[in-house]
Design an enzyme around this catalytic site. Structure first.
Site, mmCIF file in Angstrom:
data_model
loop_
_atom_site.group_PDB
_atom_site.id
_atom_site.type_symbol
_atom_site.label_atom_id
_atom_site.label_comp_id
_atom_site.label_asym_id
_atom_site.label_seq_id
_atom_site.Cartn_x
_atom_site.Cartn_y
_atom_site.Cartn_z
ATOM 1 C CE LYS A 95 -45.648 -3.485 -6.111
ATOM 2 N NZ LYS A 95 -46.059 -4.907 -6.012
ATOM 3 C CG ASN A 96 -45.137 -5.980 -2.759
ATOM 4 O OD1 ASN A 96 -45.899 -5.702 -3.479
ATOM 5 N ND2 ASN A 96 -43.912 -6.531 -3.089
ATOM 6 C CG ASP A 144 -45.822 -11.864 -13.617
ATOM 7 O OD1 ASP A 144 -44.784 -12.734 -14.009
ATOM 8 O OD2 ASP A 144 -46.021 -11.325 -12.430
ATOM 9 C CG ASP A 180 -39.539 -7.431 -5.739
ATOM 10 O OD1 ASP A 180 -39.726 -8.377 -6.593
ATOM 11 O OD2 ASP A 180 -40.404 -7.578 -4.845
ATOM 12 N NE ARG A 214 -48.593 -13.605 -8.713
ATOM 13 C CZ ARG A 214 -49.082 -14.635 -8.162
ATOM 14 N NH1 ARG A 214 -49.406 -15.673 -9.103
ATOM 15 N NH2 ARG A 214 -48.952 -15.128 -6.945
#
Ligand code: EPU
Length: 430
Positions: free
Chosen positions: A33-34, A127, A315, A103
């Site tokens: 994802k990142n 967040d 994470d 974000r």
């Protein structure tokens, strides 16, 4: 790629998890994802048709596609590939309605400065795990010629000429490193980023930019050198594997036991985590197809401290806290990156975990068994960690707000079930 969730509807959606026996089999780990989110932003750098492969079907990618579409870019998905057609003229604006959902949409700042000369990007706000400023992004982009003004919640950026310069980051911020790389690739002259972030996703982005014709060296180390070039071209690229998704299945294995293979996972990107998991009783080894892992018997506690890569990823911390909740002994967890990233701990306590938090620290005394309870996912990783905890809990764990999990995981329940878990996605009325 329609948005999968709607407000109100989500309120009642939930994931039900039941205690699981040993996990067996293999699971395919998707693209990171990142990395994908930044590769999508990098497509703004030049006109033409890009193809990104190994793209997970997750909400954050859907929102990033909407961010690009709002600028006039065409984005379509076919299987795991995204085709992104960036026209010659775009509207370089990212509205609050989208940035507040994602974000990472601030990753468009650098490529817009370089590719369009100006940008208007709504500030996303904080967040659930604390304030998420972009001051370092802005300060670094200013050093290479960007000019910024913040007004009405929007960042207005302009650059007539980007110029290469030395950039010393106060902290190895992933997002700031990426934004500077994506702007400096088109600057006049040489930019040297010192104290750069070293994450594998940074190296993936550097590979993408180089393939486009950029000249980026040193990605993966603390010093990244970018020689500006005048022209870039669109490319096809396969995104790097998601080390955090892989870590999530290792955490599930840790609490449920068993033997699994993570197809496509990169052991070289997960060395510190695998070492820590080894201390706790999860065996891992490189496999020609990815990572093989086994766990039997009760986990052992360990102390955990999060750090920028190659340290233990923040994470992974919620996942490790779930594991420590049922491990033998006491573990101390220290969070060094985000101020508020212990909020989900209260949910684990509702499941019977023995955890005390104090500032950046959590002390976790492992219990024999957790108890299923209704709990709420507050962000992507916290949500995944609660599902993992549910695998080790007696009774049913009901995780509400599962759309947070959908932001970062493709078919999380389906993948766990294929390994033998009992995780059900319940939707109202069906
Ligand atoms: N920071 C600032 N100012 C800035 C930028 C960062 O003070 O201008 C601070 C942050 O508040 C934080 C620290 O620096 O305390 C690290 O932030 P960083 O910029 O490295 O993180 P990020 O780029 O915003 C990415 C990942 C996060 C991951 C962090 C750390 C993406 C889209 N997000 O965020 O992933 O936790 O790096 O590794 O790449 C997730 O996937 O769930 C996630 C949150």
């Amino acid at each position: 790629m329609e948005r999968a969730h709607r407000e109100g509807f989500d309120e009642q959606e939930r994931i039900e998890v039941r205690a699981s026996g040993p996990l067996e089999g293999s699971v395919v780990i998707g693209g990171a994802k990142n990395s994908v989110l930044k590769l999508m932003a990098a497509c703004l750098l030049t006109e033409g048709t890009f193809v990104i492969r190994n793209v997970p079907d997750i909400e954050d990618v859907t929102v990033m596609a909407e961010v690009l579409r709002a600028m006039g870019v065409t984005v379509s998905r076919s299987g795991g590939a995204l085709t992104i057609e960036r026209p010659a003229a775009i509207t370089p604006e990212a509205p609050y309605a989208l940035t507040e959902q994602l974000r990472a949409s601030t990753a468009v700042l650098g490529p817009l400065l370089a590719g369009a000369g100006n940008a208007r990007v709504a500030l996303p706000g904080g967040d659930d795990f604390g304030p998420r400023p972009i001051d370092m992004h802005i300060a670094a982009l200013e050093i290479i010629g960007g000019r910024f003004e913040i007004s009405g919640g929007d960042v207005y950026a302009t650059a007539d000429n980007l110029v290469g310069n030395p950039v010393l980051l106060e902290f190895p911020s992933v997002g700031a490193t990426e934004n500077v790389m994506m702007a400096a690739v088109r600057a006049k002259g040489t930019t040297v980023i010192d104290n750069a972030a070293r994450e594998p996703e940074i190296s993936d982005l550097a590979g993408f930019l180089n393939h486009m014709g950029g000249q980026v060296t040193g990605a993966g180390t603390s010093t990244i050198v970018i020689e500006g070039v005048e022209e870039l071209r669109p490319v096809e690229h396969t995104a790097v594997s998601d080390r955090i998704e892989a870590a999530t299945f290792l955490a599930a294995l840790g609490v449920a036991g068993g033997e699994i293979t993570l197809l496509g996972a990169r052991p070289d990107h997960m060395a510190m985590l695998c070492r820590k998991l080894g201390d706790m009783g999860v065996r891992t080894s490189s496999d020609p197809d990815g990572i093989w892992a086994m766990c039997s018997g009760r986990l052992r506690s360990a102390d955990v401290s999060t750090l920028p890569y190659p340290g233990l990823p923040t994470d992974c911390k919620p996942l490790l806290v779930s594991m420590l909740s049922v491990a033998e002994g006491v573990g101390i967890v220290t969070e060094n990156l985000f101020s508020g990233r212990f909020r989900y701990v209260d949910e684990l306590v509702r499941m019977g975990a023995d955890i005390r938090t104090e500032g950046h620290h959590a002390v976790i005394r492992g219990v024999d068994r957790l108890n299923g309870a209704p709990v709420r996912a507050s962000d992507i990783r916290a949500g995944a960690a609660l599902v993992v905890a549910g695998l080790a809990a007696e009774g049913v764990t009901v995780v509400s707000d599962p759309h947070h999990i959908d932001r970062g995981y493709e078919d999380f329940a389906g993948k766990l079930n294929a390994l033998g878990a009992d995780v059900r996605r319940e939707r109202p009325g069906g």
